[in-house]
Design a protein around this motif. Structure first.
Motif, mmCIF file in Angstrom:
data_model
loop_
_atom_site.group_PDB
_atom_site.id
_atom_site.type_symbol
_atom_site.label_atom_id
_atom_site.label_comp_id
_atom_site.label_asym_id
_atom_site.label_seq_id
_atom_site.Cartn_x
_atom_site.Cartn_y
_atom_site.Cartn_z
ATOM 1 N N GLY A 1 80.036 -14.144 -5.276
ATOM 2 C CA GLY A 1 80.668 -13.631 -4.067
ATOM 3 C C GLY A 1 82.168 -13.530 -4.247
ATOM 4 N N LEU A 2 82.811 -12.842 -3.312
ATOM 5 C CA LEU A 2 84.266 -12.782 -3.298
ATOM 6 C C LEU A 2 84.835 -14.112 -2.837
ATOM 7 N N PHE A 3 86.133 -14.259 -2.953
ATOM 8 C CA PHE A 3 86.776 -15.521 -2.628
ATOM 9 C C PHE A 3 86.442 -15.986 -1.213
ATOM 10 N N GLU B 1 89.976 -6.737 2.524
ATOM 11 C CA GLU B 1 90.752 -7.926 2.874
ATOM 12 C C GLU B 1 91.209 -8.664 1.624
ATOM 13 N N VAL B 2 90.302 -8.840 0.677
ATOM 14 C CA VAL B 2 90.653 -9.531 -0.556
ATOM 15 C C VAL B 2 91.662 -8.712 -1.360
ATOM 16 N N ALA B 3 91.457 -7.404 -1.423
ATOM 17 C CA ALA B 3 92.378 -6.551 -2.166
ATOM 18 C C ALA B 3 93.788 -6.652 -1.598
ATOM 19 N N GLU B 4 93.898 -6.654 -0.280
ATOM 20 C CA GLU B 4 95.211 -6.766 0.344
ATOM 21 C C GLU B 4 95.852 -8.115 0.040
ATOM 22 N N MET B 5 95.050 -9.186 0.095
ATOM 23 C CA MET B 5 95.592 -10.512 -0.187
ATOM 24 C C MET B 5 96.068 -10.633 -1.630
ATOM 25 N N LEU B 6 95.385 -9.937 -2.554
ATOM 26 C CA LEU B 6 95.756 -10.000 -3.963
ATOM 27 C C LEU B 6 96.782 -8.941 -4.339
ATOM 28 N N GLY B 7 97.049 -8.006 -3.435
ATOM 29 C CA GLY B 7 97.971 -6.924 -3.745
ATOM 30 C C GLY B 7 97.421 -5.958 -4.757
ATOM 31 N N LEU B 8 96.099 -5.698 -4.694
ATOM 32 C CA LEU B 8 95.439 -4.833 -5.660
ATOM 33 C C LEU B 8 94.763 -3.657 -4.965
ATOM 34 N N ASP B 9 94.428 -2.649 -5.738
ATOM 35 C CA ASP B 9 93.672 -1.506 -5.246
ATOM 36 C C ASP B 9 92.248 -1.950 -4.937
ATOM 37 N N GLU B 10 91.789 -1.684 -3.726
ATOM 38 C CA GLU B 10 90.422 -2.088 -3.329
ATOM 39 C C GLU B 10 89.365 -1.485 -4.240
ATOM 40 N N PHE C 1 96.938 -21.758 -7.553
ATOM 41 C CA PHE C 1 96.431 -22.489 -6.396
ATOM 42 C C PHE C 1 96.987 -21.889 -5.108
ATOM 43 N N GLU C 2 98.240 -21.473 -5.140
ATOM 44 C CA GLU C 2 98.814 -20.827 -3.962
ATOM 45 C C GLU C 2 98.116 -19.503 -3.665
ATOM 46 N N VAL C 3 97.706 -18.778 -4.703
ATOM 47 C CA VAL C 3 96.928 -17.556 -4.492
ATOM 48 C C VAL C 3 95.601 -17.893 -3.816
ATOM 49 N N LEU C 4 94.940 -18.943 -4.283
ATOM 50 C CA LEU C 4 93.655 -19.332 -3.698
ATOM 51 C C LEU C 4 93.824 -19.796 -2.256
ATOM 52 N N GLN C 5 94.903 -20.465 -1.967
ATOM 53 C CA GLN C 5 95.165 -20.820 -0.573
ATOM 54 C C GLN C 5 95.248 -19.569 0.293
ATOM 55 N N ARG C 6 95.904 -18.555 -0.255
ATOM 56 C CA ARG C 6 96.060 -17.310 0.498
ATOM 57 C C ARG C 6 94.717 -16.633 0.734
ATOM 58 N N VAL C 7 93.878 -16.551 -0.291
ATOM 59 C CA VAL C 7 92.611 -15.836 -0.134
ATOM 60 C C VAL C 7 91.562 -16.665 0.604
ATOM 61 N N SER C 8 91.814 -17.959 0.774
ATOM 62 C CA SER C 8 90.872 -18.786 1.547
ATOM 63 C C SER C 8 91.149 -18.724 3.037
ATOM 64 N N SER D 1 94.444 -23.362 3.152
ATOM 65 C CA SER D 1 95.807 -22.832 3.233
ATOM 66 C C SER D 1 96.816 -23.857 3.720
ATOM 67 N N GLY D 2 96.372 -24.953 4.362
ATOM 68 C CA GLY D 2 97.296 -25.937 4.895
ATOM 69 C C GLY D 2 97.680 -27.037 3.932
ATOM 70 N N ILE D 3 97.087 -27.055 2.728
ATOM 71 C CA ILE D 3 97.436 -28.093 1.754
ATOM 72 C C ILE D 3 98.835 -27.838 1.218
ATOM 73 N N ALA D 4 99.658 -28.854 1.208
ATOM 74 C CA ALA D 4 101.041 -28.727 0.750
ATOM 75 C C ALA D 4 101.116 -28.842 -0.769
ATOM 76 N N GLY D 5 100.396 -27.974 -1.456
ATOM 77 C CA GLY D 5 100.464 -27.882 -2.901
ATOM 78 C C GLY D 5 99.917 -29.093 -3.640
ATOM 79 N N TYR D 6 100.180 -29.111 -4.943
ATOM 80 C CA TYR D 6 99.698 -30.195 -5.790
ATOM 81 C C TYR D 6 100.274 -31.543 -5.366
ATOM 82 N N GLU D 7 101.464 -31.525 -4.787
ATOM 83 C CA GLU D 7 102.094 -32.796 -4.435
ATOM 84 C C GLU D 7 101.277 -33.532 -3.384
ATOM 85 N N GLN D 8 100.741 -32.818 -2.395
ATOM 86 C CA GLN D 8 99.906 -33.482 -1.397
ATOM 87 C C GLN D 8 98.639 -34.028 -2.036
ATOM 88 N N LEU D 9 98.051 -33.270 -2.940
ATOM 89 C CA LEU D 9 96.838 -33.744 -3.612
ATOM 90 C C LEU D 9 97.147 -34.983 -4.458
#
Length: 738
Positions: free
Chosen positions: A382-384, A397-406, A540-547, A555-563
């Motif tokens: 499946g897609l993200f 939606e995924v194409a827009e989030m990734l900045g790619l041609d659908e 990981f920031e890309v995955l936050q965006r597509v999730s 999307s609310g995780i404050a990066g690797y530092e929070q983890l």
């Protein structure tokens, strides 16, 4: 070759030619550097890279070297405990057969090559296959044991960048049935539980789960339960877990669906349905109740081998429980009807209102360390974020989030693992990229698979070791970094995103999978597509965006530092989440992910197993985990002397005393185990742990999958490893073959 630096891969950036390999690796590989974020002497918590329990291990770094480890005392998953594999997690990194340099097959032999040569050969051969036979002629098979960021980069590169139509992961072999079951019942692949539920239940039902061996840290949490729970174990074998539980239901193999429908029938007859919950939060119960009406205790007894009274007693225990949790793993998933069995377990939880509350749930325990990451972010099935390839709006939606041609996104998810192998046999798939998995050992009926892989025009294998059964067949071998030699995230069974840190250098010229994928992208000419994927943390920031906006929103995780500082974070964790407890369960509000907010009952007729017994094949072959010190095909655990000493070195087969007498086999005899697909030798273990007419082989030995049957569940395409017709013959004078 170990110490020699590879030739550079030159890429023009901003008018200048730069060394892409050094840039991707964060500096020249093979120099033994520890990442700068770690002090030369420090303790780094790292999520374990074996099973999906997701324990944290504190790696002790001294003078820039990882010297030892200990279980992280405060991590909410394992709380200072580890299984044998965890304690020895560093050992496989130092194996003498680690891949340290790319290899190319020349004149029938694998010979050292530079990174530019190896990646260039892969790209040129895959391009040539695509030009001759079309984009569907090249496929990939991935794994649940690389970081989420790596899975996502591979899927995006292969399907959107390189134009591959087909790609799947080896999570198809362990979790596909649970995924499809959850999607059908809940509207999303959403394991609802937290491990704390094991300590809060007063009734725990384990179906096809040898938790003591497969997930010992979770069994410790059962043992820590202060409520003295009833622990009901459904398994044909008297496993270690069944022996430790309070009740063992030794059903006939693959009669699970009959038993579960029989329990539902008995609960309805007893008036133990939570009518208020069912009416407010589910749909389809009336049809389900009508379906199970004929599954009386007497009928189910005849199909399962259990006494009718035992079925009623278990139904009474479930009915009397205030907090009942149902758990399953491979004994359910690896079945010709695994999806329907899992959905029958879910039905028991729904009809009794045992979901969304402390100590409850219909809970699938995942197999590999990052199977959950694969399920949500690998871009295979499946897609993200659980989106669908087939949905135009979700593609856009995924194409827009990734900045790619659908138009780059495929319109279908492509073929599943078994279908890809079938396409190779038919000459349709001619090039295959295998990443972090040992297909030639792990897939059922491996004798037939050997001839399948031989049909390929080009096999590329990316792995820690060039010596695996699969890598040794490769035309191109790419040496990959292992656990602890790279960065990223894993997502465990309870949906916890945990951090993987680099605490040791990869040997020689080996690179993290993430950087290998970047090199392939550059060589393929699609590097600009991945301008936002400059590092695992950036990915990981890309995955936050597509999730964002999906049930698995992170999307609310404050990066690797929070983890790093928080002990991991369970999804969902959308933007604006604050002060979330360390352990959270889903569906506390009674709302599910279907459009109407209701969970669904799903049912079907039970079907007979794929292979009947006969006079020639009178025994039912079972397979499963053999020891907590062994892992899958033993690619890593066999490298550790301590782990090797905790499990039998030679293959063994469990035989009942009744069958031992009938076949003239005594304890310790060397025997030949045969099915219609092949033969292996093993040492006999005569034990009452298996019933008459059944034998058991651990899955880890190389011979086991010569015997297993390549039949899949029609809904999940997951193989039924644990059911086949077999026979035995006593032999002598030879050593057992693994």
């Amino acid at each position: 070759m170990t110490g020699r630096l590879p030739a550079p891969i030159l890429v023009r950036r901003g008018g200048q030619l730069t060394d892409e390999l050094a840039r991707e690796a964060g500096g020249p590989p093979g120099l033994g550097q520890v990442p700068s974020r770690l002090a030369p002497s420090s303790i780094a918590p790292v999520v374990c890279g074996y099973c999906a329990v997701g324990c944290s291990l504190d790696v002790h770094v001294r003078n820039g070297r990882a010297v030892s480890l200990s279980p992280s005392p405060a991590y909410p998953v394992n709380r200072g405990h580890a299984c044998p594999k965890g304690w020895e997690a560093l050992a496989p990194l130092a194996a003498p057969d680690r891949g340290t340099v790319p290899l190319l097959r020349r004149g029938g032999q694998l010979e050292p090559a530079s990174w530019p040569e190896a990646v260039g050969e892969m790209v040129s051969r895959f391009r040539a296959i695509g030009e001759r036979h079309g984009p569907a002629a090249v496929a990939f098979l991935s794994t649940g044991q690389i970081a989420t960021e790596e899975m996502a980069l591979l899927g995006t590169l292969a399907k959107l960048g390189m134009g591959m139509v087909h790609g799947d992961g080896n999570t198809r072999q362990c979790m596909a049935s649970a995924v499809v079951a959850y999607q059908g019942c809940f509207g999303f692949d959403a394991p609802p539980y937290t491990y704390a539920d094991l300590e809060c239940s007063d009734v725990i039902v384990l179906v096809g789960s040898n938790m003591c061996i497969a997930h010992p840290i979770l069994w410790e949490r059962v043992c820590a339960n202060p409520h003295h729970p009833e622990v009901i174990v459904v398994d044909p074998r008297l496993t270690e877990t069944a022996a430790a539980g309070t009740r063992h239901l030794a059903i006939w193999p693959k009669s699970d669906l009959w038993l579960l429908y029989g329990l539902a029938h008995a609960l309805i007859a007893r008036g133990a349905v939570d009518a208020e919950f069912v009416a407010a939060h589910t749909s389809g119960f009336e049809g389900f109740a009508a379906h199970v009406a004929r599954f009386t205790p007497e009928v189910v007894s005849a199909r399962t081998g259990l006494a009718a009274s035992a079925i009623l007693e278990v139904a009474n225990q479930i009915a009397a429980g205030r907090r009942v949790s149902f758990w399953w793993t491979m004994g359910v998933n690896q079945s010709h009807e695994g999806v329907r069995v899992a959905q029958a377990i879910i039905a028991l939880a729904l009809m009794t209102g045992n979901i969304g509350r402390l100590g409850t749930g219909a809970n699938s325990i995942t197999g590999q360390c990052n199977a959950m990451g694969s399920r949500q972010f690998s871009l295979t099935t499946g897609l993200f974020g659980g989106r669908r390839f087939e949905d135009a709006a979700e593609r856009a939606e995924v194409a827009e989030m990734l900045g790619l041609d659908e138009g780059l996104i495929p319109r279908s998810k492509g073929l599943a693992y078994d279908q890809i192998l079938g396409s190779i046999r038919r000459g349709e798939v001619r090039g295959l990229w295998v990443v972090g998995t040992n297909t030639a050992h792990s897939w059922p009926d491996r004798g037939a698979l050997s001839s399948t892989l031989a049909e390929l025009e080009c096999l590329v294998v990316q792995d820690m070791y060039p010596t695996t059964e699969t890598a040794s067949r490769a035309d191109v071998y790419l040496p990959a970094a292992g656990w602890g030699e790279k960065e990223g995230t894993f997502i465990n069974s309870e949906r916890r995103v945990g951090l993987l840190q680099r605490v040791a250098p990869a040997p020689g010229q080996a690179l993290a999978d993430f950087h290998i994928f970047r090199l392939v992208a550059e060589a393929w000419g699609v590097g600009p597509m991945f301008r936002d994927w400059t590092s695992p943390e950036a990915a990981f920031e890309v995955l936050q965006r597509v999730s964002r906006g999906t049930p698995c929103d992170i999307s609310g995780i404050a990066g690797y530092e929070q983890l790093r500082s928080s002990g991991g974070v369970q999804w969902p964790y959308p933007e604006g989440t604050a002060d979330a407890p360390a352990e959270r369960r889903l569906f506390e509000d009674g709302r599910f992910y279907h459009p109407d907010g209701r969970a669904r009952f799903v049912w079907d007729e039970p079907h007979a197993g794929p292979e009947d017994l006969s006079a020639q094949w009178p025994l039912r072959l079972l397979s499963g985990r053999g020891s907590s010190a062994q892992w899958h095909t033993q690619t890593r655990t066999s490298k550790c002397a301590v782990l090797a000493g905790l499990a039998p070195a030679e293959a063994y087969v469990q035989i009942s005393p009744t069958d031992g007498e009938a076949f003239g086999i005594a304890e310790g005899d060397l025997v030949e185990v045969s099915t219609r697909r092949g033969t292996m030798t093993a040492r006999a273990s005569v034990t009452a742990a298996v019933g008459p007419g059944q034998i058991f082989l651990p899955m880890h030995y190389v011979g086991t999958n010569r015997l297993t049957l390549e039949v899949v569940d029609p809904h999940s395409r997951q193989p039924s490893f644990k059911d086949g017709a077999a026979t035995l013959r006593r032999i002598g004078g030879a050593e057992a073959s693994g």
